[in-house]
Write a protein that holds these residues in place. Structure first.
Motif, PDB file in Angstrom:
ATOM      1  N   ASN A   1      -9.896 104.518  88.142  1.00  0.00           N
ATOM      2  CA  ASN A   1      -9.279 103.464  87.332  1.00  0.00           C
ATOM      3  C   ASN A   1      -8.971 102.256  88.200  1.00  0.00           C
ATOM      4  O   ASN A   1      -8.763 102.393  89.409  1.00  0.00           O
ATOM      5  CB  ASN A   1      -7.978 103.968  86.705  1.00  0.00           C
ATOM      6  N   ALA A   2      -8.915 101.098  87.567  1.00  0.00           N
ATOM      7  CA  ALA A   2      -8.569  99.869  88.288  1.00  0.00           C
ATOM      8  C   ALA A   2      -7.580  99.066  87.448  1.00  0.00           C
ATOM      9  O   ALA A   2      -7.803  98.841  86.255  1.00  0.00           O
ATOM     10  CB  ALA A   2      -9.813  99.042  88.574  1.00  0.00           C
ATOM     11  N   VAL A   3      -6.488  98.652  88.079  1.00  0.00           N
ATOM     12  CA  VAL A   3      -5.447  97.865  87.416  1.00  0.00           C
ATOM     13  C   VAL A   3      -5.409  96.487  88.054  1.00  0.00           C
ATOM     14  O   VAL A   3      -5.212  96.366  89.267  1.00  0.00           O
ATOM     15  CB  VAL A   3      -4.070  98.546  87.546  1.00  0.00           C
ATOM     16  N   ILE A   4      -5.597  95.452  87.245  1.00  0.00           N
ATOM     17  CA  ILE A   4      -5.573  94.073  87.739  1.00  0.00           C
ATOM     18  C   ILE A   4      -4.184  93.501  87.486  1.00  0.00           C
ATOM     19  O   ILE A   4      -3.774  93.299  86.344  1.00  0.00           O
ATOM     20  CB  ILE A   4      -6.651  93.213  87.054  1.00  0.00           C
ATOM     21  N   ALA A   5      -3.466  93.255  88.586  1.00  0.00           N
ATOM     22  CA  ALA A   5      -2.083  92.782  88.492  1.00  0.00           C
ATOM     23  C   ALA A   5      -1.878  91.583  89.402  1.00  0.00           C
ATOM     24  O   ALA A   5      -0.851  91.469  90.080  1.00  0.00           O
ATOM     25  CB  ALA A   5      -1.127  93.918  88.876  1.00  0.00           C
ATOM     26  N   THR A   6      -2.848  90.676  89.410  1.00  0.00           N
ATOM     27  CA  THR A   6      -2.831  89.555  90.346  1.00  0.00           C
ATOM     28  C   THR A   6      -2.189  88.291  89.781  1.00  0.00           C
ATOM     29  O   THR A   6      -2.208  87.245  90.419  1.00  0.00           O
ATOM     30  CB  THR A   6      -4.260  89.228  90.817  1.00  0.00           C
ATOM     31  N   GLY A   7      -1.608  88.378  88.567  1.00  0.00           N
ATOM     32  CA  GLY A   7      -0.891  87.240  88.020  1.00  0.00           C
ATOM     33  C   GLY A   7      -1.778  86.101  87.572  1.00  0.00           C
ATOM     34  O   GLY A   7      -2.980  86.266  87.350  1.00  0.00           O
TER      35      GLY A   7
ATOM     36  N   PHE B   1     -16.325  91.375  83.071  1.00  0.00           N
ATOM     37  CA  PHE B   1     -16.482  92.514  82.172  1.00  0.00           C
ATOM     38  C   PHE B   1     -16.449  92.105  80.694  1.00  0.00           C
ATOM     39  O   PHE B   1     -16.160  92.916  79.823  1.00  0.00           O
ATOM     40  CB  PHE B   1     -15.410  93.554  82.482  1.00  0.00           C
ATOM     41  N   GLY B   2     -16.731  90.827  80.439  1.00  0.00           N
ATOM     42  CA  GLY B   2     -16.930  90.371  79.073  1.00  0.00           C
ATOM     43  C   GLY B   2     -15.681  90.045  78.290  1.00  0.00           C
ATOM     44  O   GLY B   2     -15.743  89.879  77.070  1.00  0.00           O
ATOM     45  N   HIS B   3     -14.542  89.929  78.980  1.00  0.00           N
ATOM     46  CA  HIS B   3     -13.305  89.576  78.289  1.00  0.00           C
ATOM     47  C   HIS B   3     -13.147  88.056  78.227  1.00  0.00           C
ATOM     48  O   HIS B   3     -13.519  87.334  79.156  1.00  0.00           O
ATOM     49  CB  HIS B   3     -12.092  90.180  78.998  1.00  0.00           C
ATOM     50  N   ARG B   4     -12.581  87.601  77.140  1.00  0.00           N
ATOM     51  CA  ARG B   4     -12.292  86.180  76.959  1.00  0.00           C
ATOM     52  C   ARG B   4     -10.989  85.834  77.676  1.00  0.00           C
ATOM     53  O   ARG B   4     -10.067  86.645  77.755  1.00  0.00           O
ATOM     54  CB  ARG B   4     -12.166  85.898  75.456  1.00  0.00           C
ATOM     55  N   VAL B   5     -10.918  84.625  78.202  1.00  0.00           N
ATOM     56  CA  VAL B   5      -9.687  84.121  78.820  1.00  0.00           C
ATOM     57  C   VAL B   5      -9.233  82.908  78.032  1.00  0.00           C
ATOM     58  O   VAL B   5      -9.996  81.954  77.851  1.00  0.00           O
ATOM     59  CB  VAL B   5      -9.910  83.750  80.302  1.00  0.00           C
ATOM     60  N   THR B   6      -8.030  82.944  77.512  1.00  0.00           N
ATOM     61  CA  THR B   6      -7.513  81.815  76.736  1.00  0.00           C
ATOM     62  C   THR B   6      -7.238  80.646  77.680  1.00  0.00           C
ATOM     63  O   THR B   6      -7.073  80.833  78.894  1.00  0.00           O
ATOM     64  CB  THR B   6      -6.222  82.193  75.995  1.00  0.00           C
ATOM     65  N   PRO B   7      -7.180  79.418  77.157  1.00  0.00           N
ATOM     66  CA  PRO B   7      -6.867  78.268  78.016  1.00  0.00           C
ATOM     67  C   PRO B   7      -5.558  78.478  78.764  1.00  0.00           C
ATOM     68  O   PRO B   7      -4.591  78.992  78.203  1.00  0.00           O
ATOM     69  CB  PRO B   7      -6.765  77.106  77.020  1.00  0.00           C
TER      70      PRO B   7
ATOM     71  N   THR C   1     -14.220  98.313  78.525  1.00  0.00           N
ATOM     72  CA  THR C   1     -14.507  98.904  79.830  1.00  0.00           C
ATOM     73  C   THR C   1     -13.447  99.953  80.140  1.00  0.00           C
ATOM     74  O   THR C   1     -12.391  99.631  80.697  1.00  0.00           O
ATOM     75  CB  THR C   1     -14.518  97.826  80.935  1.00  0.00           C
ATOM     76  N   PRO C   2     -13.657 101.196  79.762  1.00  0.00           N
ATOM     77  CA  PRO C   2     -12.661 102.246  80.003  1.00  0.00           C
ATOM     78  C   PRO C   2     -12.284 102.334  81.482  1.00  0.00           C
ATOM     79  O   PRO C   2     -13.131 102.226  82.369  1.00  0.00           O
ATOM     80  CB  PRO C   2     -13.385 103.517  79.537  1.00  0.00           C
ATOM     81  N   GLY C   3     -10.989 102.502  81.729  1.00  0.00           N
ATOM     82  CA  GLY C   3     -10.493 102.610  83.099  1.00  0.00           C
ATOM     83  C   GLY C   3     -10.079 101.304  83.723  1.00  0.00           C
ATOM     84  O   GLY C   3      -9.529 101.279  84.830  1.00  0.00           O
ATOM     85  N   LEU C   4     -10.317 100.185  83.040  1.00  0.00           N
ATOM     86  CA  LEU C   4      -9.927  98.866  83.545  1.00  0.00           C
ATOM     87  C   LEU C   4      -8.690  98.393  82.787  1.00  0.00           C
ATOM     88  O   LEU C   4      -8.682  98.384  81.557  1.00  0.00           O
ATOM     89  CB  LEU C   4     -11.067  97.873  83.362  1.00  0.00           C
ATOM     90  N   PHE C   5      -7.656  97.994  83.528  1.00  0.00           N
ATOM     91  CA  PHE C   5      -6.387  97.604  82.933  1.00  0.00           C
ATOM     92  C   PHE C   5      -5.967  96.229  83.454  1.00  0.00           C
ATOM     93  O   PHE C   5      -6.222  95.892  84.611  1.00  0.00           O
ATOM     94  CB  PHE C   5      -5.287  98.620  83.283  1.00  0.00           C
ATOM     95  N   PHE C   6      -5.291  95.458  82.600  1.00  0.00           N
ATOM     96  CA  PHE C   6      -4.704  94.175  82.992  1.00  0.00           C
ATOM     97  C   PHE C   6      -3.215  94.217  82.639  1.00  0.00           C
ATOM     98  O   PHE C   6      -2.856  94.576  81.509  1.00  0.00           O
ATOM     99  CB  PHE C   6      -5.378  93.021  82.255  1.00  0.00           C
ATOM    100  N   ILE C   7      -2.353  93.859  83.596  1.00  0.00           N
ATOM    101  CA  ILE C   7      -0.914  93.910  83.344  1.00  0.00           C
ATOM    102  C   ILE C   7      -0.236  92.639  83.851  1.00  0.00           C
ATOM    103  O   ILE C   7      -0.799  91.874  84.628  1.00  0.00           O
ATOM    104  CB  ILE C   7      -0.262  95.144  84.007  1.00  0.00           C
ATOM    105  N   GLY C   8       0.998  92.428  83.377  1.00  0.00           N
ATOM    106  CA  GLY C   8       1.813  91.320  83.851  1.00  0.00           C
ATOM    107  C   GLY C   8       1.303  89.962  83.430  1.00  0.00           C
ATOM    108  O   GLY C   8       0.718  89.782  82.354  1.00  0.00           O
ATOM    109  N   GLU C   9       1.479  88.988  84.309  1.00  0.00           N
ATOM    110  CA  GLU C   9       1.174  87.588  84.002  1.00  0.00           C
ATOM    111  C   GLU C   9      -0.311  87.331  83.830  1.00  0.00           C
ATOM    112  O   GLU C   9      -0.703  86.296  83.279  1.00  0.00           O
ATOM    113  CB  GLU C   9       1.740  86.698  85.119  1.00  0.00           C
ATOM    114  N   ALA C  10      -1.166  88.248  84.289  1.00  0.00           N
ATOM    115  CA  ALA C  10      -2.609  88.063  84.117  1.00  0.00           C
ATOM    116  C   ALA C  10      -2.990  87.971  82.644  1.00  0.00           C
ATOM    117  O   ALA C  10      -3.953  87.290  82.283  1.00  0.00           O
ATOM    118  CB  ALA C  10      -3.365  89.224  84.776  1.00  0.00           C
ATOM    119  N   LEU C  11      -2.218  88.636  81.794  1.00  0.00           N
ATOM    120  CA  LEU C  11      -2.494  88.635  80.359  1.00  0.00           C
ATOM    121  C   LEU C  11      -1.967  87.381  79.680  1.00  0.00           C
ATOM    122  O   LEU C  11      -1.103  86.671  80.215  1.00  0.00           O
ATOM    123  CB  LEU C  11      -1.853  89.867  79.707  1.00  0.00           C
TER     124      LEU C  11
END
Length: 390
Positions: free
Chosen positions: A151-157, A177-183, A351-361
């Protein structure tokens, strides 16, 4: 696999998640020390949560996204953790909770949790060649060590405060990994005016209600050489878009119209500016006198003029030229879009196993401990899911 979980980013969310994820966890950050934004937050005392935290205090393309995580790990849960570690704290205003001694107490607590959980921490370390594999993820540390993780957790803010090492890394991974990023925009940030119109009253502060495309915030307003700051401005900035006006209501808790009508009878010889200076800073009244007609005595005021004057003071429309930018912004508005992220676990739905947390979202809290609570809550949502696998 070398690790069960890779956590990239040793800030508030990353440390909290790594400490509770269970199994073999690797925590990586390119900074020299973990929790640098924690260290400088709250004037060095870390406004670590807010007693009144709920989902209504967050901005997102999906206003419901934060509800699940916030409900399952609340401010009271984090306060209990702080108490458990003997960290003294106090409420400042509006439910804002700060460490009595130092923000370093929160960092020490998190580092202790990492150590007791056996988390392997690598600082001053870059993650490159990050890719999906059949069993999880492959990546390289500092260009030399090749590793794998289930698993990989992206917590880089986000992008706020680049001098602390902030980058758009999370957004790059999301797009990979094909995710959209809002402005994205700087948030909780002072406004600037190109003409520096408030330089003559720099340092003056007063209570105000400030509104910009959203709720009004009743807190202090500070005039600066470059523009406007203070808690009320920082709050409104999260809702502001370039080119939009803001509305300032001076002395929002004072019924100036009623006061002026009363004083017109009882103290008619007094100058209008003298009376106004009893309720607003005198230097601000002098400044406003160059833009509004504040001449004359109280006894000469008609009802119509009182109504017009108090309307102007409660509907002061200003259009900032911009903000101080990511350099001083406390957080980033926008981020990884939540439409393909599980609100219960923060896991990518593509993408199973990929997580985004905190301010990155794409979840941005109000000033006053809300963004830290989102870091704790989103981190625990992911950690509990990972722990159940290990």
């Amino acid at each position: 696999m070398d690790y069960d979980t890779l956590v990239i980013g040793a800030g508030a969310a990353g440390m909290m998640c790594a400490a509770h994820a269970g199994g073999r966890v690797l925590l990586v950050d390119h900074a020299k020390a973990p929790g640098e934004k924690i260290r400088i937050s709250g004037g060095g005392r870390c406004n670590f949560t807010n007693m009144y935290c709920d989902a209504n205090a967050f901005i997102s393309e999906n206003p419901h996204f934060a509800k699940s995580a916030l409900a399952r790990y609340t401010q009271w849960d984090f306060i209990a953790l702080v108490d458990q570690h003997g960290i003294p704290w106090h409420e400042k205003t509006l439910g804002q909770l700060f460490c009595d001694t130092s923000a370093k107490d929160i960092i020490a607590m998190l580092r202790g949790l990492l150590q007791s959980s056996g988390v392997e921490t690598h600082l001053q370390t870059e993650v490159t060649e990050f890719a999906k594999s059949d069993e999880g993820f492959t990546f390289t540390l500092n260009g030399t060590r090749h590793c794998t993780a289930r698993n990989a957790v992206i917590a880089t803010g986000g992008k706020s405060i680049p001098k602390m090492g902030a980058t758009g890394f999370a957004y790059d991974i999301a797009r990979q990994f094909g995710h959209r990023v809002t402005p994205t925009d700087p948030a909780l940030v002072p406004f600037t005016f190109p003409d520096r119109r408030f330089a003559d009253i720099s340092g003056v502060a007063c209570p105000a209600r400030v509104t910009a495309n959203g709720p009004g915030f009743d807190e202090a307003l500070l005039f600066t050489h470059r523009g406007l700051s203070g808690p009320a401005i920082l709050q409104a900035s999260s809702y502001w878009d370039a080119g939009d006006p803001i509305t300032v209501h001076l002395a929002p808790d004072t019924d100036l119209a009623a006061i002026l009508r009363d004083k017109r009878t009882s103290d008619g010889k007094k100058a209008l500016t003298t009376e106004l200076s009893r309720h607003l800073p005198a230097r601000l009244i002098d400044h406003l006198s160059t833009q509004m007609d504040l001449s004359g005595r109280l006894g000469d005021l008609s009802d119509a003029r009182i109504d017009a004057l108090t309307h102007d003071l409660s509907h002061w429309h200003l259009t900032p030229g911009g903000t101080e930018g990511y350099r001083t912004a406390e957080v980033t508005r926008g981020g990884v879009a939540t439409d393909q992220i599980s609100s219960k676990t923060m896991e990518s739905q593509t993408t199973p196993g990929l997580f985004f947390i905190g301010e990155a979202l794409d979840v941005t809290g109000w000033l006053g401990g809300y963004n830290f609570q989102w870091a704790w809550s989103s981190a625990i949502a992911t950690a509990r899911h990972l722990s159940a696998q290990n």
